[in-house]
Write an enzyme that holds these catalytic residues in place. Structure first.
Site, short mmCIF file in Angstrom:
data_model
loop_
_atom_site.label_atom_id
_atom_site.label_comp_id
_atom_site.label_asym_id
_atom_site.label_seq_id
_atom_site.Cartn_x
_atom_site.Cartn_y
_atom_site.Cartn_z
N GLY A 16 74.01 118.12 93.88
CA GLY A 16 73.53 118.65 92.60
C GLY A 16 74.55 119.61 91.99
N ARG A 91 65.91 91.88 94.45
CA ARG A 91 64.89 92.93 94.38
C ARG A 91 65.04 93.94 95.51
NH1 ARG A 91 59.18 91.30 93.47
NH2 ARG A 91 59.07 91.72 91.26
N ASP A 120 74.74 120.52 101.80
CA ASP A 120 74.60 119.92 103.14
C ASP A 120 74.90 118.42 103.15
OD1 ASP A 120 72.33 119.68 101.58
OD2 ASP A 120 70.91 119.83 103.23
N THR A 142 75.60 125.53 96.58
CA THR A 142 74.20 125.16 96.31
C THR A 142 73.43 126.38 95.81
OG1 THR A 142 72.05 124.56 97.24
CG2 THR A 142 73.62 125.38 98.80
N ASP A 144 70.46 126.68 96.31
CA ASP A 144 69.42 126.92 97.32
C ASP A 144 69.85 127.92 98.39
OD1 ASP A 144 68.11 124.97 95.94
OD2 ASP A 144 68.20 123.45 97.49
N ASP A 146 71.25 127.44 101.19
CA ASP A 146 70.76 127.05 102.52
C ASP A 146 71.81 126.37 103.39
OD1 ASP A 146 70.99 124.69 101.14
OD2 ASP A 146 68.95 123.99 101.50
N ARG A 188 64.04 123.45 98.53
CA ARG A 188 63.28 122.39 99.21
C ARG A 188 62.82 122.83 100.58
NH1 ARG A 188 67.49 117.64 98.48
NH2 ARG A 188 68.86 119.39 98.87
#
Ligand code: F6P
Length: 365
Positions: A16, A91, A120, A142, A144, A146, A188
């Site tokens: 991200g 598919r 990570d 990040t 986060d 983390d 998360r």
């Protein structure tokens, strides 16, 4: 590639996006060119650019005026894993190992080492490439916060500021309308943003993934506040927060992504449940990707610059397959293999958890 003199490097941003990525890219490119006379290749869209052989030479001009800009000028992807690349076949989705193709792309361009800026997932892939002989230096990113092995990642400070400002704004509606306002922040599996923004914004209740909550206790707490004449409450919930007997709220699954689960929605769920149980007027706000955007704070700009600079210095000293870290106020590095597959969560006895409890903040327990 062991022992080979480094003349050319690639740099990529994976996972991200996050405020401060451009500041790292700038520091890497300028240090590489200025101090070490290296050739630098900017890989586009994270590992996807390696898979698709998309990269460009970078120089000073490419990184001027980007220090303050959020996002990444290189682009990123949090779904492209070269070791398990999802290919649609009719598919069905089939997974292919394209790592050798990526190594060939780098060899053809005579790129000797790769700077991987990411979280990570990016580091887990970097560690796999390192095992195949590629020279890597990781830089911890990040919002986060983390990533295992470092006390802090860049982007976190900016996200906390954004979330805190949002909590401050929500406070006025909460008090004017005598409501319970639930602010859902990112995080998360680790509740660092919720903890820091919650404490900074004076949240009454902070819910984090590390401390499963008791809904009854949360409701008792907000009802007790209104009995004491405090006719509003602020609840800050990490997206990964879950009740003692409950599950995380999943918003969608992204096929082919290394971590396919996308969370989101605990805020509205809590608003419904707390409102239903207490009769109080509840509203939820999901901050979502707003926390990943915007100009990085001065702290994140300096941290990102230091990380980028340190990555290059260590690489040129012969350190390889490490992650640059900030540990106890000192920049150093640790082996990537120690980082892969682990995350840094909030310890229950963290000093800020204890301080929050002391000022009467509830963790829903
Ligand atoms: O890891 C960073 C992060 O922002 C998490 O906090 C969040 O759950 C996730 O990424 C969202 O991913 P996406 O951008 O794919 O929705």
């Amino acid at each position: 590639m062991a022992g080979k003199r480094i003349r050319s490097i690639g740099v990529l941003t994976g996972g991200g996006d996050c405020p401060g990525l451009n500041a790292v890219i700038r520091a890497v490119v300028k240090t590489a060119v200025n101090r070490h006379g290296l050739e630098v290749w900017g890989v586009q869209d994270g590992y996807l650019g390696l898979i698709e052989n998309r990269m460009d030479r970078m120089g000073f001009n490419d990184v001027s005026n980007i220090l303050t800009v959020g996002g990444t000028i290189l682009g990123t992807s949090n779904v492209a894993n070269p070791f398990r690349y999802a290919v649609q076949s009719g598919r069905q989705i089939q997974y292919r190992d394209l790592s050798n193709d990526c190594l060939r792309v780098l060899a053809d361009r005579e790129i000797d080492a790769l700077i991987c800026i990411g979280g990570d997932g990016t580091m887990a892939t970097a560690a796999q490439f390192a095992q195949k002989g590629l020279t890597i230096m990781g830089v911890p990113k990040t919002i986060d916060n983390d990533l295992y092995g470092t006390d802090v990642t860049f982007g976190f400070d900016t996200a906390v500021r954004t979330a805190t400002e949002a909590i401050d704004k929500v406070h006025t509606t909460a008090s004017s309308h005598h409501r319970v306002m639930i602010v859902e922040v990112m995080g998360r599996y680790a509740g660092w943003i919720a903890l820091y923004a919650g404490v900074a914004g004076g949240a009454d209740v902070i819910l984090i993934p590390e401390v499963p909550y008791d809904l009854g206790k949360v409701c008792e707490y907000v009802v007790e506040r209104s009995r004491r004449g405090k006719r509003f409450s602020i609840v800050v919930a990490a997206e990964g927060a879950k009740a003692k007997d409950g599950q995380m709220v999943i918003s969608k699954r992204v096929a082919g992504s290394p971590d396919p689960i996308r969370l989101g929605g605990i805020g509205p769920v809590l608003a419904e449940q707390i409102g239903g149980r207490t009769g109080l007027d509840c509203r939820a706000v999901i901050l979502g990707h707003i926390q990943r955007g915007g100009t990085p704070t001065p702290h994140d700009r300096t941290l990102a610059t230091n990380f980028g600079f340190t990555a290059l210095e260590l690489l040129m000293k012969g350190v390889k397959n490490h992650l640059v870290v900030l540990k106890n106020g000192r920049f150093s590095s640790i082996p990537l293999r120690l980082v892969a597959g682990r995350i840094r969560t909030v310890p229950r006895n963290h000093s800020l958890v204890r301080a929050a409890l002391a000022v009467n903040t509830s963790f829903g327990t």
